[in-house]
Enzyme design. Structure first.
Site, short mmCIF file in Angstrom:
data_model
loop_
_atom_site.label_atom_id
_atom_site.label_comp_id
_atom_site.label_asym_id
_atom_site.label_seq_id
_atom_site.Cartn_x
_atom_site.Cartn_y
_atom_site.Cartn_z
CD1 TRP A 21 0.55 0.65 3.24
CD2 TRP A 21 -0.06 -1.50 3.19
NE1 TRP A 21 1.09 0.06 4.33
CE2 TRP A 21 0.73 -1.27 4.33
CE3 TRP A 21 -0.57 -2.80 2.95
CZ2 TRP A 21 1.05 -2.30 5.24
CZ3 TRP A 21 -0.25 -3.78 3.85
CH2 TRP A 21 0.54 -3.55 4.98
NE ARG A 22 5.69 2.80 3.33
CZ ARG A 22 6.28 2.41 4.44
NH1 ARG A 22 7.37 1.68 4.37
NH2 ARG A 22 5.80 2.72 5.61
CD GLU A 34 -3.06 4.61 6.74
OE1 GLU A 34 -3.07 4.51 7.99
OE2 GLU A 34 -2.01 4.68 6.09
CD GLN A 39 -4.64 1.14 18.82
OE1 GLN A 39 -4.53 0.66 19.93
NE2 GLN A 39 -3.88 2.14 18.39
CG LEU A 77 -7.49 -7.57 11.34
CD1 LEU A 77 -6.07 -8.09 11.44
CD2 LEU A 77 -7.75 -7.00 9.96
CE1 TYR A 117 -1.89 7.93 11.01
CE2 TYR A 117 -3.66 6.36 10.56
CZ TYR A 117 -2.37 6.78 10.38
OH TYR A 117 -1.54 6.09 9.56
CG ASP A 135 1.18 6.78 13.94
OD1 ASP A 135 2.03 7.67 14.16
OD2 ASP A 135 1.49 5.67 13.47
CB CYS A 189 12.06 6.55 17.30
SG CYS A 189 12.01 7.50 18.84
CB CYS A 196 19.84 6.29 21.09
SG CYS A 196 18.15 6.23 21.75
CB CYS A 199 19.04 7.57 16.34
SG CYS A 199 17.71 8.73 15.92
CB CYS A 205 17.17 12.97 20.49
SG CYS A 205 15.86 12.13 21.39
#
Length: 350
Positions: A21-22, A34, A39, A77, A117, A135, A189, A196, A199, A205
């Site tokens: 879906w990208r 989406e 969740q 689901l 969202y 989100d 993250c 980290c 990152c 940060c």
DNA sequence: AAAGCGGGGAT
DNA sequence: ATCCCAGCTTT
């Protein structure tokens, strides 16, 4: 601010996952993805998405389907209101928008099951409109990056992070910015023990600088787990059994299940016959033979613990009460959408 | 503002 | 055990 966004987008371009879906523009497919991913982790929703798109390739097909079938494709689901609202929204789109997915943010927001969202996600991914997604990933990244300890589940926190996300949005590429920010939260993250050292934002940060990474974001937890006791009656009547659709504002709404007696305890061979509900259900039946009583099952959900037992019994004739149920050959139950609890029981019996 | 809604994976 | 996941709706 823009520089930080560019850094995240650069990270995204080399670290992103390839997902079906990208990098597409079809608002319908983005919408379906989406809703499935609300969740829900990517791995858990992937096959559901592929099967759903194959069966319901566009909004017209979805709108024409029966809700029962939509729910069947959602079986296992969870959060089944998503499937019911998906179907409801598809009908909305057909009747109110001439079967074309709306492109105006306020109209998208009016569709069933689409909140702040999801509307932002669809409008930014499909149309590149400047709405920031907020989100769980975004709450985590922004709270750490800017060292904000306002509880993310408070009214104040929701408003504060919405404003921050809007300011942080790269208006030159909102869709890409949003995708990158969420993927960054999902892969880099992460909630527990993020790496980290690797990152790209470690020097920017605030949480890292003040050793607050593990304590952000702040959430005022409250989840009360309530226990319930479900006694399912698996009735054998020749080759048939009885099921019913759950109704009302409760768990598993519009899914099917065996006759159920909910109680404050589980039935056993000892307390079964004195039970008034049990007696009433079988009133007028000449012979009731207990075939089997399953071991108690503990079905653990986020906010509920369902204790269940499956009592298999055969009957010699039908009564008035059983007219309220659907009589089907036992094997045919596979055609109905059922809860994971029922699904697991049926699997255990094969 | 709080409660209700599913299921599973990571720690 | 606990947290949390590309949240939304109802009370």
């Amino acid at each position: 601010m823009q520089l930080l966004s560019k850094t995240i987008v650069n990270w995204y371009n080399t670290n992103k996952r390839e997902l079906p879906w990208r990098d597409i523009n079809d608002p319908y497919r983005i919408w379906i993805s989406e809703i499935i991913l609300q969740q829900t982790r990517v791995n858990q929703g992937m096959n559901y998405y592929l099967r759903f798109i194959e069966r319901f390739p566009n909004v017209s097909v979805l709108a024409c389907a029966e809700e029962d079938e939509v729910l069947k494709y959602w079986q296992g689901l969870g959060y089944y209101s998503r499937a019911r609202n998906l179907h409801k929204a598809a009908k909305q789109i057909v009747t109110e928008f001439n079967s074309v997915f709306p492109t105006v943010h306020q109209e998208v927001l009016k569709l069933a099951g689409i909140g702040v969202y999801t509307a932002a996600a669809i409008c930014s991914f499909a149309y590149n409109q400047p709405y920031p997604v907020v989100d769980g990933n975004v709450y985590r990244v922004l709270s750490r990056l800017f060292g904000i300890d306002t509880p993310i589940d408070s009214g104040k926190g929701i408003k504060q992070f919405a404003r921050l996300a809007q300011d942080f949005l790269d208006l030159s590429q909102p869709g890409l910015h949003n995708q990158a920010l969420m993927e960054f939260g999902a892969l880099q993250c992460v909630p527990a023990s993020p790496d980290c050292k690797s990152c790209p934002l470690v020097m920017d940060c605030r949480a890292f600088a003040s050793d607050m990474v593990s304590s952000l974001p702040v959430k005022t937890q409250k989840v009360k787990v309530k226990e319930r006791f479900f006694n399912y009656l698996v009735i054998e009547f020749n080759v048939n059994t009885f099921i019913r659709k759950r109704t009302g504002a409760d768990i598993w709404k519009n899914l099917y299940e065996f006759p159920l007696i909910e109680s404050d305890h589980l039935f056993t061979a000892d307390n079964l016959f004195p039970n008034a509900d049990f007696i009433a259900l079988f009133n007028g039946i000449d012979m009731v033979n207990i075939v089997n009583i399953s071991v108690p099952v503990k079905h653990v959900l986020t906010h509920r613990i369902i204790n269940a037992v499956f009592i298999t019994l055969s009957i010699s004739n039908k009564n008035r009460q059983l007219e309220n149920y659907i009589e089907i050959p036992v094997r045919q139950i596979d055609e109905y959408a059922v809860s994971r609890l029922i699904e697991l029981f049926l699997e255990s019996r094969r």
